[in-house]
Design an enzyme around this catalytic site. Structure first.
Site, mmCIF file in Angstrom:
data_model
loop_
_atom_site.group_PDB
_atom_site.id
_atom_site.type_symbol
_atom_site.label_atom_id
_atom_site.label_comp_id
_atom_site.label_asym_id
_atom_site.label_seq_id
_atom_site.Cartn_x
_atom_site.Cartn_y
_atom_site.Cartn_z
ATOM 1 N N LYS A 24 -35.471 38.420 -68.032
ATOM 2 C CA LYS A 24 -36.190 37.869 -66.887
ATOM 3 C C LYS A 24 -35.364 36.786 -66.196
ATOM 4 O O LYS A 24 -35.226 36.775 -64.967
ATOM 5 C CB LYS A 24 -37.514 37.271 -67.361
ATOM 6 C CG LYS A 24 -38.217 36.408 -66.313
ATOM 7 C CD LYS A 24 -39.100 35.363 -66.944
ATOM 8 C CE LYS A 24 -39.546 34.367 -65.892
ATOM 9 N NZ LYS A 24 -40.280 33.224 -66.449
ATOM 10 N N ASN A 25 -34.789 35.872 -66.986
ATOM 11 C CA ASN A 25 -34.077 34.738 -66.407
ATOM 12 C C ASN A 25 -32.727 35.124 -65.805
ATOM 13 O O ASN A 25 -32.081 34.297 -65.163
ATOM 14 C CB ASN A 25 -33.901 33.638 -67.455
ATOM 15 C CG ASN A 25 -35.214 32.955 -67.795
ATOM 16 O OD1 ASN A 25 -36.151 32.982 -67.012
ATOM 17 N ND2 ASN A 25 -35.292 32.369 -68.977
ATOM 18 N N CYS A 119 -44.856 27.383 -64.378
ATOM 19 C CA CYS A 119 -45.485 26.874 -65.593
ATOM 20 C C CYS A 119 -45.540 25.349 -65.580
ATOM 21 O O CYS A 119 -44.602 24.688 -65.129
ATOM 22 C CB CYS A 119 -44.723 27.331 -66.841
ATOM 23 S SG CYS A 119 -45.056 29.030 -67.331
ATOM 24 N N ARG A 124 -39.339 19.144 -63.626
ATOM 25 C CA ARG A 124 -38.221 19.977 -63.174
ATOM 26 C C ARG A 124 -37.899 19.736 -61.696
ATOM 27 O O ARG A 124 -38.037 20.614 -60.851
ATOM 28 C CB ARG A 124 -38.531 21.456 -63.420
ATOM 29 C CG ARG A 124 -38.715 21.771 -64.885
ATOM 30 C CD ARG A 124 -38.801 23.246 -65.137
ATOM 31 N NE ARG A 124 -40.066 23.808 -64.736
ATOM 32 C CZ ARG A 124 -40.389 25.083 -64.875
ATOM 33 N NH1 ARG A 124 -39.531 25.925 -65.394
ATOM 34 N NH2 ARG A 124 -41.560 25.533 -64.492
ATOM 35 N N ASP A 307 -36.558 27.550 -74.523
ATOM 36 C CA ASP A 307 -37.467 28.694 -74.394
ATOM 37 C C ASP A 307 -37.797 29.353 -75.734
ATOM 38 O O ASP A 307 -38.649 30.245 -75.794
ATOM 39 C CB ASP A 307 -36.870 29.748 -73.451
ATOM 40 C CG ASP A 307 -37.097 29.401 -71.986
ATOM 41 O OD1 ASP A 307 -37.822 28.431 -71.704
ATOM 42 O OD2 ASP A 307 -36.552 30.106 -71.120
ATOM 43 N N ARG A 399 -45.779 37.231 -67.387
ATOM 44 C CA ARG A 399 -44.708 36.743 -66.514
ATOM 45 C C ARG A 399 -43.338 36.909 -67.162
ATOM 46 O O ARG A 399 -42.326 36.923 -66.457
ATOM 47 C CB ARG A 399 -44.932 35.263 -66.177
ATOM 48 C CG ARG A 399 -46.109 35.002 -65.241
ATOM 49 C CD ARG A 399 -46.182 33.528 -64.832
ATOM 50 N NE ARG A 399 -44.864 33.062 -64.409
ATOM 51 C CZ ARG A 399 -44.202 32.076 -64.991
ATOM 52 N NH1 ARG A 399 -44.716 31.435 -66.023
ATOM 53 N NH2 ARG A 399 -43.022 31.712 -64.539
#
Length: 417
Positions: A24-25, A119, A124, A307, A399
């Protein structure tokens, strides 16, 4: 249809072989980079996730034709006519949508992008993105929840990041790929996903050196032409599936693995007493009778990934002894701890430290997901807990995990839908 809750009957060892999906990232910035890569081409190994679908909708709204196909391919048609205003409802739904800022700025000289959502794991801030864009020659204005970036011409420069931010490194790298002259990004993030983005840009004609190091050198080019490209495996999904095998005292082989990408996790799992057999593209995990306590500190790559912190905490709830987990990346990433305590975990929180005293068993309970990785942690705990666990808030899980329910069921998990 995606479920909003699932019921797990825990205490059953998982066995078998499962294949990871694309990262995903990595997929999200690659899709954003398609705004810059002209022509007709395909991205392969793209995970089927709600965030990915949001990014595809973003591309279509910005003038790029993008189609997702069931064989995990995204077909792209980019004629070089990129719109400069990103839709509010898409950017605010997903923080990674802000990746389009650099490409839009590079392609059009003007980008108007809403401040993003995502999230609730910490602030951030986007300051590092803005500082990088300013060094390349853009002016930044923030009004009414929108960021406006303007530049008659982007010109390369030396950019030092105060923190090795993954998002800022990627956004600046994309903008610099079409800037005039040379850009040097110092204290750049070194994550595998950044290397993947850089390799994708290089495949389209970009000139980039130093990927995977703290200094990335980019010599701007005038145009990029997209080529077919395959997304790297998802190291966080791989790690989550590895812990699923370990926490249930099972025997699980995960295929589609780049071991170097998860070396920090491999080291900690071995230290915890988990038996690992590492091949070139797969890892076999055999869970021990009792996990050993270990201490963890999250750090930018090649340190232990933030993560994977929540999932590792689920494993350490069963450890013999006391483990200390220090979170250094995000200031609000222990929200899963309270839900684990509802299941019987012994956890004491002290600012950015979690102190875990191991227990021999957890009890199934109703728990609520607060963010993506917390969701994975609660599912893992439910797989190992005694009795039934009902997990609410699965929209967070969808997600970031492609068909995770089916993959766990393939390994023998008892999931009652």
């Amino acid at each position: 249809m995606l479920l909003h809750r699932m019921k797990l009957r825990g205490g059953k060892p998982l066995h078998g072989t499962v294949r990871s999906s694309g990262a995903k990232n990595a997929a999200l910035p690659l899709l954003a980079a398609c705004l810059m890569q002209q022509g007709h081409y395909e991205l392969d190994n793209v995970p089927n996730l709600t965030d990915v679908m949001t990014m595809i909708r973003m591309l279509n709204s910005l003038g790029i034709r993008a189609e997702y196909h069931e064989n995990n391919k995204v077909k792209i048609w980019n004629k070089g006519r990129v719109k400069h205003i990103a839709p509010y409802e898409l950017v605010t739904a997903m923080r990674a949508s802000f990746f389009v800022a650099g490409p839009i700025l590079a392609m059009t000289g003007y980008a108007k992008v809403p401040l993003p959502g995502g999230c609730a794991i910490g602030s951030r801030p986007l300051d590092l993105h803005f500082q990088g864009f300013k060094k390349l020659g853009a002016t930044i204005t923030i009004e009414h929840g929108f960021v406006e970036m303007k530049a008659k011409k982007l010109v390369g420069d030396r950019i030092y990041l105060d923190f090795p931010s993954v998002g800022a490194t990627e956004n600046i790298m994309m903008a610099a790929a079409l800037a005039e002259g040379e850009t040097l990004i110092e204290n750049a993030a070194q994550e595998p996903e950044i290397v993947d983005l850089g390799e994708f840009l290089i495949s389209g004609g970009a000139k980039i050196e130093g990927l995977g190091s703290s200094t990335i050198r980019i010599m701007g080019v005038k145009t990029l032409m997209g080529q077919n490209y395959s997304v790297i495996p998802d190291r966080i999904e791989v790690g989550t599936l590895m812990i699923a095998g370990a926490i249930t005292k099972g025997d699980v082989t995960v295929e589609g693995v780049v071991p170097d990408h998860i070396e920090p996790l491999i080291r900690k799992m071995k230290e915890a007493g988990v038996h690992l057999t590492i091949q070139e593209n797969s890892i076999r995990v055999i869970g021990p009778d009792r996990i050993q306590a270990v201490d963890i500190e999250t750090l930018p790559f090649p340190g232990f990934p933030t993560d994977m912190q929540a999932q590792m905490m689920s494993l350490l709830t069963f450890a013999e002894g006391t483990s200390i987990v220090k979170e250094t990346i995000f200031e609000n990433r222990f929200m899963h701890a309270h839900e684990l305590m509802r299941m019987g975990a012994k956890i004491k929180l002290d600012r950015n430290h979690a102190i875990l005293t191991g227990v021999t068993e957890l009890s199934g309970a109703e728990v609520k997901i607060t963010d993506l990785r917390a969701g994975a942690a609660l599912v893992l705990a439910g797989l190992a807990a005694k009795g039934e666990t009902e997990v609410y808030g699965l929209e967070h899980l969808w997600r970031g995990y492609d068909r995770i329910t089916q993959k766990l069921q393939l390994l023998g998990a008892e999931i009652i839908e």
